[in-house]
Design an enzyme around this catalytic site. Structure first.
Site, mmCIF file in Angstrom:
data_model
loop_
_atom_site.group_PDB
_atom_site.id
_atom_site.type_symbol
_atom_site.label_atom_id
_atom_site.label_comp_id
_atom_site.label_asym_id
_atom_site.label_seq_id
_atom_site.Cartn_x
_atom_site.Cartn_y
_atom_site.Cartn_z
ATOM 1 N N LYS A 257 -17.880 -0.297 5.480
ATOM 2 C CA LYS A 257 -18.025 -1.388 4.815
ATOM 3 C C LYS A 257 -19.768 -1.223 4.933
ATOM 4 C CE LYS A 257 -17.487 -6.122 3.172
ATOM 5 N NZ LYS A 257 -16.352 -7.269 3.699
ATOM 6 N N MET B 184 24.696 8.346 2.689
ATOM 7 C CA MET B 184 24.269 9.340 3.629
ATOM 8 C C MET B 184 24.317 9.703 5.034
ATOM 9 S SD MET B 184 24.056 12.717 3.229
ATOM 10 C CE MET B 184 22.857 13.280 2.127
ATOM 11 N N PHE C 239 -12.229 -6.873 13.685
ATOM 12 C CA PHE C 239 -10.625 -7.617 12.485
ATOM 13 C C PHE C 239 -10.687 -6.519 12.073
ATOM 14 C CE2 PHE C 239 -9.692 -9.569 8.681
ATOM 15 C CZ PHE C 239 -8.328 -10.395 9.276
ATOM 16 N N GLN C 240 -9.590 -6.029 12.194
ATOM 17 C CA GLN C 240 -8.933 -5.336 11.018
ATOM 18 C C GLN C 240 -9.072 -3.338 11.134
ATOM 19 O OE1 GLN C 240 -8.625 -7.071 6.996
ATOM 20 N NE2 GLN C 240 -6.765 -8.055 7.209
ATOM 21 N N GLU D 33 1.057 -0.757 -0.126
ATOM 22 C CA GLU D 33 -0.254 -0.065 -0.042
ATOM 23 C C GLU D 33 0.676 1.190 -0.384
ATOM 24 O OE1 GLU D 33 -0.610 -2.171 1.662
ATOM 25 O OE2 GLU D 33 -2.479 -3.394 1.726
HETATM 26 C C1 LIG Z 1 18.687 14.489 2.096
HETATM 27 C C2 LIG Z 1 17.961 15.610 2.008
HETATM 28 C C3 LIG Z 1 18.767 16.606 1.639
HETATM 29 C C4 LIG Z 1 18.647 18.025 1.634
HETATM 30 N N1 LIG Z 1 19.249 18.662 1.291
HETATM 31 C C5 LIG Z 1 18.560 20.235 0.848
HETATM 32 C C6 LIG Z 1 19.519 21.523 0.301
HETATM 33 O O1 LIG Z 1 20.365 20.865 0.910
HETATM 34 N N2 LIG Z 1 18.763 22.173 0.085
HETATM 35 C C7 LIG Z 1 17.273 22.276 -0.511
HETATM 36 O O2 LIG Z 1 16.601 23.084 -0.568
HETATM 37 N N3 LIG Z 1 16.170 21.508 0.775
HETATM 38 C C8 LIG Z 1 17.265 20.365 0.980
HETATM 39 N N4 LIG Z 1 16.363 19.438 0.991
HETATM 40 C C9 LIG Z 1 14.341 19.334 1.010
HETATM 41 C C10 LIG Z 1 14.361 20.007 2.088
HETATM 42 O O3 LIG Z 1 13.878 18.904 3.326
HETATM 43 C C11 LIG Z 1 12.686 21.027 2.495
HETATM 44 O O4 LIG Z 1 11.799 19.724 1.402
HETATM 45 C C12 LIG Z 1 12.676 21.600 1.116
HETATM 46 O O5 LIG Z 1 14.156 22.968 1.407
HETATM 47 C C13 LIG Z 1 11.291 22.431 1.140
HETATM 48 O O6 LIG Z 1 10.916 23.341 -0.355
HETATM 49 P P1 LIG Z 1 9.823 24.341 -0.844
HETATM 50 O O7 LIG Z 1 10.756 25.669 0.927
HETATM 51 O O8 LIG Z 1 10.417 24.567 -2.017
HETATM 52 O O9 LIG Z 1 9.022 23.383 0.545
HETATM 53 P P2 LIG Z 1 7.660 22.966 -0.210
HETATM 54 O O10 LIG Z 1 8.054 21.770 0.934
HETATM 55 O O11 LIG Z 1 7.816 22.871 -1.378
HETATM 56 O O12 LIG Z 1 6.698 23.248 0.005
HETATM 57 C C14 LIG Z 1 5.996 25.103 -0.559
HETATM 58 C C15 LIG Z 1 5.274 25.920 -0.288
HETATM 59 O O13 LIG Z 1 4.839 26.921 -1.185
HETATM 60 C C16 LIG Z 1 3.813 27.112 -1.103
HETATM 61 N N5 LIG Z 1 2.436 27.053 -1.701
HETATM 62 C C17 LIG Z 1 1.668 25.758 -2.545
HETATM 63 N N6 LIG Z 1 1.686 25.799 -3.580
HETATM 64 C C18 LIG Z 1 1.374 27.263 -3.686
HETATM 65 C C19 LIG Z 1 0.806 28.091 -4.581
HETATM 66 N N7 LIG Z 1 -0.320 27.950 -5.786
HETATM 67 N N8 LIG Z 1 1.180 29.891 -4.379
HETATM 68 C C20 LIG Z 1 1.764 30.162 -3.292
HETATM 69 N N9 LIG Z 1 2.265 29.378 -2.028
HETATM 70 C C21 LIG Z 1 2.022 27.916 -2.728
HETATM 71 C C22 LIG Z 1 3.456 25.979 0.412
HETATM 72 O O14 LIG Z 1 1.843 27.087 0.799
HETATM 73 C C23 LIG Z 1 4.211 25.745 1.091
HETATM 74 O O15 LIG Z 1 4.511 27.043 1.938
HETATM 75 C C24 LIG Z 1 16.588 18.103 1.448
HETATM 76 C C25 LIG Z 1 16.344 16.817 1.995
HETATM 77 C C26 LIG Z 1 16.441 15.526 1.814
HETATM 78 C C27 LIG Z 1 15.783 14.161 2.015
HETATM 79 C C1 LIG Z 2 12.009 5.385 5.565
HETATM 80 C C2 LIG Z 2 14.015 5.891 5.850
HETATM 81 N N1 LIG Z 2 14.810 5.256 6.653
HETATM 82 C C3 LIG Z 2 15.419 5.739 7.081
HETATM 83 C C4 LIG Z 2 16.089 7.182 6.449
HETATM 84 C C5 LIG Z 2 17.508 7.746 7.171
HETATM 85 N N2 LIG Z 2 18.158 7.925 5.768
HETATM 86 C C6 LIG Z 2 18.445 9.289 5.093
HETATM 87 S S1 LIG Z 2 19.853 8.890 3.868
HETATM 88 C C7 LIG Z 2 19.754 7.137 3.933
HETATM 89 C C8 LIG Z 2 20.598 6.503 3.221
HETATM 90 C C9 LIG Z 2 20.030 5.891 2.023
HETATM 91 O O1 LIG Z 2 21.086 5.221 1.774
HETATM 92 P P1 LIG Z 2 20.825 4.503 -0.355
HETATM 93 O O2 LIG Z 2 20.050 4.355 -0.979
HETATM 94 O O3 LIG Z 2 22.001 3.736 -0.327
HETATM 95 O O4 LIG Z 2 21.368 5.701 -0.756
HETATM 96 P P2 LIG Z 2 23.058 6.582 -1.065
HETATM 97 O O5 LIG Z 2 22.740 7.689 0.385
HETATM 98 O O6 LIG Z 2 24.003 5.487 -0.288
HETATM 99 O O7 LIG Z 2 22.863 7.387 -2.070
HETATM 100 C C10 LIG Z 2 18.827 6.788 5.193
HETATM 101 C C11 LIG Z 2 19.312 5.735 6.074
HETATM 102 C C12 LIG Z 2 15.258 7.684 5.370
HETATM 103 N N3 LIG Z 2 15.130 9.038 5.012
HETATM 104 N N4 LIG Z 2 14.019 7.234 5.224
#
Ligand SMILES: Cc1cc2nc3c(=O)[nH]c(=O)nc-3n(C[C@H](O)[C@H](O)[C@H](O)COP(=O)(O)OP(=O)(O)OC[C@H]3O[C@@H](n4cnc5c(N)ncnc54)[C@H](O)[C@@H]3O)c2cc1C
Ligand SMILES: Cc1ncc(C[n+]2csc(CCOP(=O)(O)OP(=O)(O)O)c2C)c(N)n1
Ligand SMILES: [Mg+2]
Lengths: 163, 569
Positions: free
Chosen positions: B165, B481, B115-116, B53
């Protein structure tokens, strides 16, 4: 700062848990929360007493407004308003204490609702500070039980919250 | 025959049809059997049977991300609903419009530990825009209509409709409402005219401007307006991870992504600008790091967002504008075009000279002569081979950052990733959703050997529905990471970030009926990609690239630090 926030919301099951869930999920504190249906049975009115910096209060009102079931949000603290709370206190009332407690209840404009040979149950309404003052004024050892409703608030004069 | 009575199950199916839904993703079970029986009898939409799912919800989510339409998923009660929760939370964090229909035990059994049975409305409440429990079949159609309306308007988000249901068995007359009015929900769309005027003025007065745009530009279909405004003024643009594609990356005004793994030029320009225009971006902690270090140069900030609670949440702004990005930007552009005032060209020239100095550090350089495959090189080659025009989904980790940094997205809705929740396991089901929405498009899933195993079972779904995805596995043999953080901040104690006994991915792909390849040498990267996108363009190809296990993502700002405290290569 302490703020009193009033809400009008759809009288739907689950609406209350959306509000309380929001406060716990975002780490906002709730000092008290009261809720009951209004004269229009499809709406409930809630009063929340909370504390926070201006930034936090701004987020709280924005986040509340964002909840789909909430129709209106007003920070009563933004203008003049009235707040009242109801308290029921059960006190040990025997011997000379009996007269003393009766007098204190009168001074605070309370009512004695229930009497037994050893106790009084006193009803008090007022702002929370008045209820606190009453509890501080009587002998702490006499207090057997207290129950408070939390504040309900309303704007003064022409300040009306309605849809 | 408007007053013919239909069962709740028939009503669900009719509502989806009348909403114009073409595809739904789901998995059956006891509580939704009546609905499945009606799905069996109809031809208006296709049901895609996934293998878990969570995947159904990610696929529906990605379907929404790449089309702008509301994605739809259907799951059963109990474990079906709980399996869906990660997908729902993923969509919630990235503001994705989606309707998830969950089965529920019969109304009379609710609260009996049936159940469920799980309290789906309670469990999902903190990670949905809204949810409903439908207790009366007479409210079913209007509730589904509301769900679609709430999901798609204002700040989009997932909405759960929990249907017991017995409600799917009960009958009532069916009419799908044409419109919805709710006294408690009226999102603002038009920005305040006075604030818009102030913003235009402030932009024109800027000496060191920057446009910082995010996911809201993609969600609000306003990439064109952002591009027009930036070019009209000649101002630099940076995108968040979620905003990539909101401005054409190959353009010289584009400084790349900002934030934790952003470029030097983007982060330094953010830190040293005097006027900051934030558009549909929410000053996330991965973007501005520590807000205390952020406002060093006391810049003035204009913030356009449809959600008032995004404004002044982490960073105080000077000109808040609540409204739809497209509408607000149209007005700003109109005002600037109508006026005589032009930006201070001299100041702008000096600002660009400074930016070019930062840019000349070439912070995304990497060792191109290494004997091992560099992951960045694979992404660059993927960009070349696909002509920069693929839909790219990703999982979470280093590979996600390399995809964001090196695949130069030129159009919105091409980059599909989980930013807010950072959900490993998102990439493959997301690619399925994209391929269903765009059957003829080129779809690549950039993933890691950790992430791909979190929803690997979907290779079976891909076979059943002939989805010719290209899986680009950047296999570094590590939870890369995590390993990177351990190297930098835990004195190289690599606790549980190394995976032994990885499967033979080629055999695995073949076992599911697909094509598998392992690529070990840099010179084989391009030919393998060409083969996958050429000879095997109609097949799912699983490309297992054995990449440098010690490669790290640079630049990097340690969590909680300021934007100018980058760690470089
Ligand atoms: C491993 C990892 C590393 C990351 N590193 C980075 C990084 O280096 N840099 C980075 O930028 N992010 C990074 N992120 C992502 C970060 O966690 C956030 O998800 C991201 O920065 C949020 O993006 P955003 O500010 O564009 O907001 P979003 O989450 O895209 O939010 C959108 C915003 O726009 C508004 N909005 C939506 N629709 C409309 C509309 N029609 N008109 C006006 N407003 C609207 C919403 O209200 C909201 O405030 C990383 C994520 C991960 C998993
Ligand atoms: C469901 C979930 N569990 C744990 C994490 C924490 N986490 C972030 S990056 C990462 C490693 C990902 O490994 P891989 O898919 O091999 O990518 P790589 O960083 O090696 O490119 C983990 C465990 C997460 N983001 N999501
Ligand atoms: Mg890895």
């Amino acid at each position: 700062m302490r703020h009193i926030i009033s809400l009008l919301m759809e009288n739907e099951s689950g609406a209350l848990s959306r509000v309380s869930g929001l406060f716990s999920a975002r780490g906002y504190n709730i000092e008290s929360l009261t809720v009951a249906p209004t004269e229009d049975a499809t709406l409930s009115r809630m009063t929340i007493v909370t504390r926070g910096s201006d930034d936090v209060i701004e987020q709280i009102t924005k986040q509340l407004n964002k909840l789909i079931d909430i129709v209106k949000v007003q920070d009563l603290t933004d203008g003049s308003h009235i707040e009242r709370e109801l308290m029921l206190v059960k006190v040990r009332a025997s011997g000379e204490m009996r007269e003393e407690l009766k007098r204190m209840a009168d001074i605070f404009r309370g009512h004695i609702l229930d009497v037994s040979d050893k106790t009084y149950t006193i009803e008090l309404t007022g702002p929370g500070t008045k209820l606190d003052a009453f509890l501080a004024a009587i002998d702490p050892a006499a207090i057997l039980e207290t129950v408070r409703t939390g504040a309900s608030g309303i704007g003064r004069g022409d300040r009306i919250m309605k849809i | 025959m408007a007053d013919m009575e239909l069962t709740g199950a028939e009503i669900v199916v009719r509502c989806l049809r009348d909403e114009g839904v073409r595809h739904i993703f789901g998995y059956p079970g006891g509580a939704v059997l009546n609905i499945y029986d009606e799905i069996y009898k109809q031809k208006d939409f296709q049901h895609i049977l996934v293998r878990h799912e969570q995947a159904a919800v990610h696929a529906a989510d990605a379907y929404a991300r790449c089309t702008g339409q509301v994605g739809v998923a259907l799951v059963t009660s109990g474990p079906g609903a709980t399996n869906a929760v990660t997908g729902i939370a993923t969509a919630y964090m990235d503001s994705i419009p989606m309707v998830v229909i969950t089965g529920q035990v019969p109304t009379a059994a609710i609260g009996q530990d049936a159940f469920q049975e799980v309290d789906t409305v309670g469990i999902t409440r903190p990670c949905v825009k809204h949810n409903f429990l439908v207790k009366d079949v007479k409210e079913l159609a209007s509730t589904i209509k509301k769900a679609f309306y709430i999901a798609a308007t204002g700040r989009p988000g997932p909405v759960v409709v929990d249907v017991p249901k017995d409600v799917t068995q009960h009958k009532c007359a069916y009419a799908y409402p044409k419109s919805v009015t709710m006294r408690s929900y009226n999102p603002t769309s038009k920005g305040h005219a006075g604030q818009i005027k102030k913003a235009a003025q402030m932009l024109l007065e800027a000496k060191r401007p920057i446009l910082y745009t995010g996911g809201g530009v993609v969600l609000g279909n306003a990439a064109e307006q952002v591009t027009e405004l930036a070019r009209l003024l000649g101002y630099p643009v940076t995108n968040t991870l979620m905003g990539l594609g909101g401005y054409p990356s190959p353009d010289p005004l584009f400084l790349g992504m900002l934030g934790m793994h952003g470029t030097i030029e983007a982060n330094m320009a953010m830190q040293h600008c005097d006027v900051l225009l934030a558009v549909g971006a929410r000053f996330d902690d991965r973007v501005v790091g520590n807000p205390k270090h952020f406002a060093k140069e006391a810049h003035r900030i204009i913030h356009i967002d449809v959600d008032p609670s995004s404004i002044s949440k982490r960073v105080r702004v000077d000109v808040p504008i609540v409204g739809e990005v497209g509408q607000v930007l149209d007005e700003i552009i109109k005002l600037i075009k109508a006026g005589k005032e032009k930006p201070d060209q001299q100041a702008l020239k000096a600002w660009w000279a400074q930016i070019e100095l930062w840019r000349s550090q070439d912070c995304l350089k990497y060792d191109r002569s290494a004997p091992v495959i560099k992951p960045q090189f694979v992404v660059e080659k993927l960009y070349e081979v696909t002509g920069g025009d693929a839909y790219v989904t990703s999982d979470v980790g280093q590979h996600q950052m390399w995809a964001a940094q090196y695949y130069k997205f030129a159009k919105p809705r091409r980059w599909i990733n989980s930013g807010g929740l950072g959900t490993m396991g998102f990439g493959l089901p997301a690619a399925m959703g994209v391929q269903k929405a765009h059957p003829d498009a080129v779809v690549a899933c950039i993933t890691g050997e950790g992430s791909i195993q979190m929803n690997i079972q979907e290779l079976s779904t891909c076979k059943e529905f002939n989805l010719p995805l290209k899986i680009i596995l950047l296999n570094n043999g590590y939870l890369g990471m995590v390993r990177q953080w351990q190297e930098f901040f835990y004195e190289e104690r690599y606790a549980e970030s190394y995976m032994t006994s990885l499967p033979d991915f080629v055999k695995l792909a073949e076992a599911y009926g697909h094509v598998g390849m392992t690529i070990e040498k840099p010179e084989d990267v391009e030919p393998a990609l060409r083969e996958a996108f050429g000879k095997y363009k109609d097949r799912l190809v699983f490309l297992n690239f054995l990449t440098d296990p010690r490669e790290n993502v640079f630049p990097m700002i340690p969590a909680g630090k300021g934007l100018s405290e980058m760690i470089l290569v």
